[in-house]
Design a protein around this motif. Structure first.
Motif, PDB file in Angstrom:
ATOM      1  N   PHE A 140      49.275 -95.029  35.898  1.00  0.00           N
ATOM      2  CA  PHE A 140      50.513 -95.362  36.673  1.00  0.00           C
ATOM      3  C   PHE A 140      51.361 -94.026  36.535  1.00  0.00           C
ATOM      4  O   PHE A 140      52.256 -93.973  37.588  1.00  0.00           O
ATOM      5  CB  PHE A 140      51.210 -96.513  35.750  1.00  0.00           C
ATOM      6  CG  PHE A 140      50.749 -97.872  35.949  1.00  0.00           C
ATOM      7  CD1 PHE A 140      49.886 -97.972  37.096  1.00  0.00           C
ATOM      8  CD2 PHE A 140      50.726 -98.743  34.896  1.00  0.00           C
ATOM      9  CE1 PHE A 140      49.067 -99.407  36.838  1.00  0.00           C
ATOM     10  CE2 PHE A 140      50.177 -99.994  34.852  1.00  0.00           C
ATOM     11  CZ  PHE A 140      49.306-100.280  36.001  1.00  0.00           C
ATOM     12  N   LEU A 141      51.279 -93.440  35.567  1.00  0.00           N
ATOM     13  CA  LEU A 141      52.165 -91.966  35.670  1.00  0.00           C
ATOM     14  C   LEU A 141      51.537 -90.880  36.823  1.00  0.00           C
ATOM     15  O   LEU A 141      52.150 -90.589  37.367  1.00  0.00           O
ATOM     16  CB  LEU A 141      51.993 -91.098  34.361  1.00  0.00           C
ATOM     17  CG  LEU A 141      52.810 -91.725  33.347  1.00  0.00           C
ATOM     18  CD1 LEU A 141      52.499 -91.249  32.045  1.00  0.00           C
ATOM     19  CD2 LEU A 141      54.549 -91.376  33.465  1.00  0.00           C
ATOM     20  N   ARG A 142      50.147 -91.075  37.026  1.00  0.00           N
ATOM     21  CA  ARG A 142      49.522 -90.394  38.033  1.00  0.00           C
ATOM     22  C   ARG A 142      50.022 -90.872  39.470  1.00  0.00           C
ATOM     23  O   ARG A 142      50.412 -90.033  40.477  1.00  0.00           O
ATOM     24  CB  ARG A 142      48.171 -90.292  38.001  1.00  0.00           C
ATOM     25  CG  ARG A 142      47.677 -89.321  39.138  1.00  0.00           C
ATOM     26  CD  ARG A 142      46.119 -89.349  39.104  1.00  0.00           C
ATOM     27  NE  ARG A 142      45.355 -89.696  37.870  1.00  0.00           N
ATOM     28  CZ  ARG A 142      44.300 -90.186  37.806  1.00  0.00           C
ATOM     29  NH1 ARG A 142      43.680 -90.535  39.091  1.00  0.00           N
ATOM     30  NH2 ARG A 142      43.741 -90.485  36.626  1.00  0.00           N
ATOM     31  N   ARG A 143      50.032 -92.215  39.647  1.00  0.00           N
ATOM     32  CA  ARG A 143      50.671 -92.839  40.861  1.00  0.00           C
ATOM     33  C   ARG A 143      52.177 -92.685  41.089  1.00  0.00           C
ATOM     34  O   ARG A 143      52.266 -92.442  42.169  1.00  0.00           O
ATOM     35  CB  ARG A 143      50.551 -94.572  40.367  1.00  0.00           C
ATOM     36  CG  ARG A 143      50.932 -95.481  41.639  1.00  0.00           C
ATOM     37  CD  ARG A 143      51.261 -96.755  41.102  1.00  0.00           C
ATOM     38  NE  ARG A 143      52.330 -96.682  40.299  1.00  0.00           N
ATOM     39  CZ  ARG A 143      52.686 -97.655  39.484  1.00  0.00           C
ATOM     40  NH1 ARG A 143      52.154 -98.848  39.620  1.00  0.00           N
ATOM     41  NH2 ARG A 143      53.797 -97.706  38.671  1.00  0.00           N
ATOM     42  N   ASP A 144      52.791 -92.252  40.062  1.00  0.00           N
ATOM     43  CA  ASP A 144      54.210 -91.943  40.231  1.00  0.00           C
ATOM     44  C   ASP A 144      54.393 -90.650  40.647  1.00  0.00           C
ATOM     45  O   ASP A 144      55.565 -90.219  40.642  1.00  0.00           O
ATOM     46  CB  ASP A 144      55.016 -92.600  39.137  1.00  0.00           C
ATOM     47  CG  ASP A 144      55.038 -93.952  38.832  1.00  0.00           C
ATOM     48  OD1 ASP A 144      54.722 -94.647  40.155  1.00  0.00           O
ATOM     49  OD2 ASP A 144      55.558 -94.856  37.927  1.00  0.00           O
ATOM     50  N   GLY A 145      53.334 -89.631  40.585  1.00  0.00           N
ATOM     51  CA  GLY A 145      53.601 -88.462  40.960  1.00  0.00           C
ATOM     52  C   GLY A 145      53.439 -87.467  39.972  1.00  0.00           C
ATOM     53  O   GLY A 145      54.044 -86.112  39.806  1.00  0.00           O
ATOM     54  N   TYR A 146      53.073 -87.592  38.701  1.00  0.00           N
ATOM     55  CA  TYR A 146      52.988 -86.731  37.724  1.00  0.00           C
ATOM     56  C   TYR A 146      51.743 -86.285  37.450  1.00  0.00           C
ATOM     57  O   TYR A 146      50.644 -86.757  37.794  1.00  0.00           O
ATOM     58  CB  TYR A 146      53.510 -87.549  36.311  1.00  0.00           C
ATOM     59  CG  TYR A 146      54.793 -88.006  36.277  1.00  0.00           C
ATOM     60  CD1 TYR A 146      55.774 -87.122  35.691  1.00  0.00           C
ATOM     61  CD2 TYR A 146      55.318 -89.016  36.872  1.00  0.00           C
ATOM     62  CE1 TYR A 146      57.200 -87.139  35.625  1.00  0.00           C
ATOM     63  CE2 TYR A 146      56.752 -89.323  36.767  1.00  0.00           C
ATOM     64  CZ  TYR A 146      57.671 -88.460  36.095  1.00  0.00           C
ATOM     65  OH  TYR A 146      59.023 -88.781  36.189  1.00  0.00           O
ATOM     66  N   ASP A 147      51.757 -85.102  36.747  1.00  0.00           N
ATOM     67  CA  ASP A 147      50.316 -84.053  36.535  1.00  0.00           C
ATOM     68  C   ASP A 147      49.885 -84.705  35.283  1.00  0.00           C
ATOM     69  O   ASP A 147      50.495 -84.480  34.409  1.00  0.00           O
ATOM     70  CB  ASP A 147      50.548 -82.658  36.750  1.00  0.00           C
ATOM     71  CG  ASP A 147      49.391 -81.890  36.514  1.00  0.00           C
ATOM     72  OD1 ASP A 147      48.282 -82.418  36.180  1.00  0.00           O
ATOM     73  OD2 ASP A 147      49.655 -80.763  36.179  1.00  0.00           O
ATOM     74  N   ILE A 148      48.877 -85.441  35.293  1.00  0.00           N
ATOM     75  CA  ILE A 148      48.577 -85.884  33.850  1.00  0.00           C
ATOM     76  C   ILE A 148      47.401 -85.034  33.121  1.00  0.00           C
ATOM     77  O   ILE A 148      46.998 -85.376  31.906  1.00  0.00           O
ATOM     78  CB  ILE A 148      47.915 -87.107  33.827  1.00  0.00           C
ATOM     79  CG1 ILE A 148      46.487 -87.422  34.857  1.00  0.00           C
ATOM     80  CG2 ILE A 148      48.590 -88.376  34.680  1.00  0.00           C
ATOM     81  CD1 ILE A 148      45.622 -88.511  34.867  1.00  0.00           C
ATOM     82  N   GLY A 149      47.270 -83.935  33.759  1.00  0.00           N
ATOM     83  CA  GLY A 149      46.553 -82.899  32.792  1.00  0.00           C
ATOM     84  C   GLY A 149      45.130 -83.090  32.747  1.00  0.00           C
ATOM     85  O   GLY A 149      44.653 -84.020  33.675  1.00  0.00           O
TER      86      GLY A 149
END
Length: 84
Positions: A63-72
């Motif tokens: 969900f963080l990736r979906r919201d535009g964050y780089d999850i590393g």
């Protein structure tokens, strides 16, 4: 032919997939606030917040990736905002 319905399978602590998704969604604002304050959040911090529930942990990253964050990745185990 009998088969298991994957939508009602119990995961850790007897939660269904839909309940796990709802829990992960409810944690996303907390993670976003932490990222805004500290520029990043470590995977280990997310794992501690979700009480080591692997499914909720993976859904949170998704969900963080979906919201535009780089999850590393495994070399950089942290979530941060993409640099514009």
């Amino acid at each position: 032919m009998d088969s298991c319905d994957h939508r009602v399978r119990a995961y850790k602590n007897g939660k269904t997939m839909d309940e796990c998704k709802a829990i992960a969604e409810s944690l996303i604002p907390q993670f976003k606030k932490n990222i805004q304050n500290n520029q990043k959040i470590l995977w280990s911090e997310i794992l501690d917040v979700v009480d080591h529930d692997e499914l909720i942990y993976k859904l949170s990253l998704k969900f963080l990736r979906r919201d535009g964050y780089d999850i590393g990745n495994y070399k950089i185990p942290e979530v941060k905002a993409f640099i514009s």
